[in-house]
Design an enzyme around this catalytic site. Structure first.
Site, PDB file in Angstrom:
ATOM      1  N   PHE A   1      -0.844 -74.261 -10.960  1.00 15.95           N
ATOM      2  CA  PHE A   1       0.037 -74.766 -12.015  1.00 15.95           C
ATOM      3  C   PHE A   1       1.156 -73.770 -12.216  1.00 15.95           C
ATOM      4  CE2 PHE A   1       1.427 -75.167 -16.462  1.00 15.95           C
ATOM      5  CZ  PHE A   1       1.828 -76.491 -16.433  1.00 15.95           C
TER       6      PHE A   1
ATOM      7  N   ASP B   1       2.515 -65.745  -9.693  1.00 20.87           N
ATOM      8  CA  ASP B   1       2.649 -66.355 -11.009  1.00 20.87           C
ATOM      9  C   ASP B   1       1.555 -65.742 -11.880  1.00 20.87           C
ATOM     10  OD1 ASP B   1       2.471 -67.887 -13.284  1.00 20.87           O
ATOM     11  OD2 ASP B   1       2.708 -69.814 -12.272  1.00 20.87           O
TER      12      ASP B   1
ATOM     13  N   LYS C   1       4.027 -66.407 -21.442  1.00 21.84           N
ATOM     14  CA  LYS C   1       2.909 -66.539 -22.379  1.00 21.84           C
ATOM     15  C   LYS C   1       2.703 -65.313 -23.301  1.00 21.84           C
ATOM     16  CE  LYS C   1       0.552 -70.529 -20.696  1.00 21.84           C
ATOM     17  NZ  LYS C   1       0.709 -71.048 -19.349  1.00 21.84           N
TER      18      LYS C   1
HETATM   19  C1  LIG Z   1       1.702 -71.937 -18.695  1.00 18.25           C
HETATM   20  C2  LIG Z   1       1.943 -71.655 -17.265  1.00 18.25           C
HETATM   21  C3  LIG Z   1       3.192 -71.931 -16.669  1.00 18.25           C
HETATM   22  C4  LIG Z   1       4.304 -72.634 -17.384  1.00 18.25           C
HETATM   23  O1  LIG Z   1       4.756 -71.948 -18.516  1.00 18.25           O
HETATM   24  P1  LIG Z   1       5.640 -72.732 -19.592  1.00 18.25           P
HETATM   25  O2  LIG Z   1       5.987 -71.677 -20.591  1.00 18.25           O
HETATM   26  O3  LIG Z   1       4.812 -73.840 -20.136  1.00 18.25           O
HETATM   27  O4  LIG Z   1       6.842 -73.253 -18.893  1.00 18.25           O
HETATM   28  C5  LIG Z   1       3.357 -71.582 -15.345  1.00 18.25           C
HETATM   29  N1  LIG Z   1       2.372 -70.982 -14.641  1.00 18.25           N
HETATM   30  C6  LIG Z   1       1.170 -70.702 -15.184  1.00 18.25           C
HETATM   31  C7  LIG Z   1       0.131 -70.022 -14.365  1.00 18.25           C
HETATM   32  C8  LIG Z   1       0.909 -71.042 -16.501  1.00 18.25           C
HETATM   33  O5  LIG Z   1      -0.294 -70.802 -17.026  1.00 18.25           O
END
Ligand SMILES: *Cc1c(COP(=O)(O)O)cnc(C)c1O
Length: 409
Positions: free
Chosen positions: A141, A226, A256
């Protein structure tokens, strides 16, 4: 009974909000630490922390003070001007990581966008405009922008949004041999979460991270991590990639926990990988504004502390031990415990949505996840007493899941 009926009722459709979320009707009014309070004053133990965002708990006094102080001075000026807070936070982030430079964003998906653009522009600047392919993994994700959903390749998130964008390739998570076969002359970068979040808390091993690094070195491919969810202390190191030696990326997206609830993200890169990103290549109106930087600096001071990271490892150890006990006592409910640090996945044999409700019945909040998992993502400063309380509530949720499964059989 009334509470159960209320929380299990279908979400109330709102007339004026786009209907993209499957919300529960629970509404919170305030929070302190790992505790959230509903509008009617009921307390919930928060073990999802806004999906790994409120890493320092709700209403953290240091973050509150940072917002207050900066709010009275200056909120926003535009990236036309020098922003001292950006320079300070970028120094903190580069001192603590592999990176030499930082681009600030307002969200994770924007940090991913910057990472993808940085990777492609790097190859373009090196005379290889054909190297555009970004290889992502199943179950990943990366956010909800068009490039981010194309990078993760999750069919459910792509459906209806037009053709797949060119330049995105999907590999199988953990299959290093399959991955090698996919890397070719048009590959720009590999993008991966060292510990998958939404995909169900699946972790790459140290050896797999090292193999990724070597594959990228051998093929001139950039490695993008990521760490939006698994970074910033969540696994018990400041960044999850630090668990493996010689496995640092070229580019990394974070967000985050970086703002502890205030929207801040960042794309970090080495000077080499960032060389294509010159004046005019990219930008953001809000990204890195003084208010966001003040909160980010305050959050980093807390997150990058050896005491907090040691605390995360201690609480995580407690959870691991207790949860494997639950797995033994409830083999009909719990299939597997996975993840790293305080990014914990519980793979269930009963439906995860039902289990989340059983936890809410215990006044405990947990997150869902792919592969029929639920995730525990508590604030990193969760106390051991709160962790004990969490385990007791999970045990009661397991009992309820067992009872429900038996009734259905
Ligand atoms: C939450 C998340 C995203 C996206 O972040 P947003 O602030 O919602 O755009 C991307 N990668 C990972 C692993 C995430 O947990």
């Amino acid at each position: 009974m009334t509470e159960k009926t209320a929380t299990q009722a279908a979400p109330v459709p709102s007339d004026h909000i786009m209907g993209v979320y499957n919300r529960t009707p629970l509404a919170f009014e305030r929070g302190v630490g790992a505790r959230l309070f509903t509008t009617d004053g009921e307390a919930y133990l928060d073990c999802m922390a806004g999906i790994a965002v409120n890493a320092l708990g709700h209403a953290n006094p240091k973050l509150v003070q940072a917002v207050k102080d900066q709010a009275e001075k200056l909120w926003h000026v535009s990236n036309i001007f020098t922003i001292p807070g950006q320079e300070k936070l970028a120094k903190v982030l580069t001192d603590a990581t592999f990176a030499d430079e930082v681009f600030f964003t307002n969200s994770g998906a924007e940090a991913i966008e910057c990472a993808i653009k940085t990777a492609r522009k790097y190859h373009w600047a090196k005379g290889h405009p054909e190297r555009i392919d970004i290889i992502g993994f199943d179950g990943s994700f990366h956010g909800r922008t068009l490039a981010a959903v194309n990078a993760s390749g999750n069919a459910a998130y792509l459906e209806g949004f037009g053709p797949r964008m060119p330049g995105f390739v999907q590999a199988k998570f953990g299959d290093m041999e399959g991955l090698k076969a996919l890397v070719g002359p048009t590959t720009a970068a590999i993008i991966v979460e060292p510990v998958q979040g939404e995909g169900g808390a699946r972790s790459l091993t140290e050896q797999q991270l090292q193999a990724l690094r070597r594959l990228c070195d051998d093929t001139g491919t950039l490695l993008i991590y990521d760490e939006i969810q698994c970074g910033l202390g969540r696994t018990g190191k400041l960044f999850a990639y630090e668990w493996a030696t010689d496995a640092a990326p070229d580019i990394m997206a974070i967000a985050k926990a970086l703002g502890g609830g205030f929207p801040v993200g960042a794309c970090l890169a080495t000077a080499e990988a960032g060389q294509g990103m010159t004046v005019g290549s990219h930008g953001s109106t809000y990204g890195g504004n003084p208010l966001a930087m003040a909160v980010g600096l305050a959050a980093m001071e807390e997150l990058n502390s050896p005491q907090l990271l040691a605390h995360v490892r201690e609480v995580a150890g407690y959870f691991t031990q207790q949860l494997s006990g639950l797995q033994e006592r409830f083999p009909d409910v719990v299939e597997d415990i996975r993840g790293k640090g305080l990014l914990i996945g519980i793979k269930l044999k009963t439906p995860n949505r039902e289990f989340m409700q059983h936890a809410r019945d215990q006044h405990m909040l947990i997150a869902g996840g792919g592969d029929n998992c639920v995730r525990l993502l508590p604030p990193l400063n969760l106390t051991l007493e709160e962790a004990q309380e969490a385990v007791a509530k999970l045990e009661a949720a397991c009992e309820a899941a067992r009872t429900q499964a038996k009734a259905a059989a």
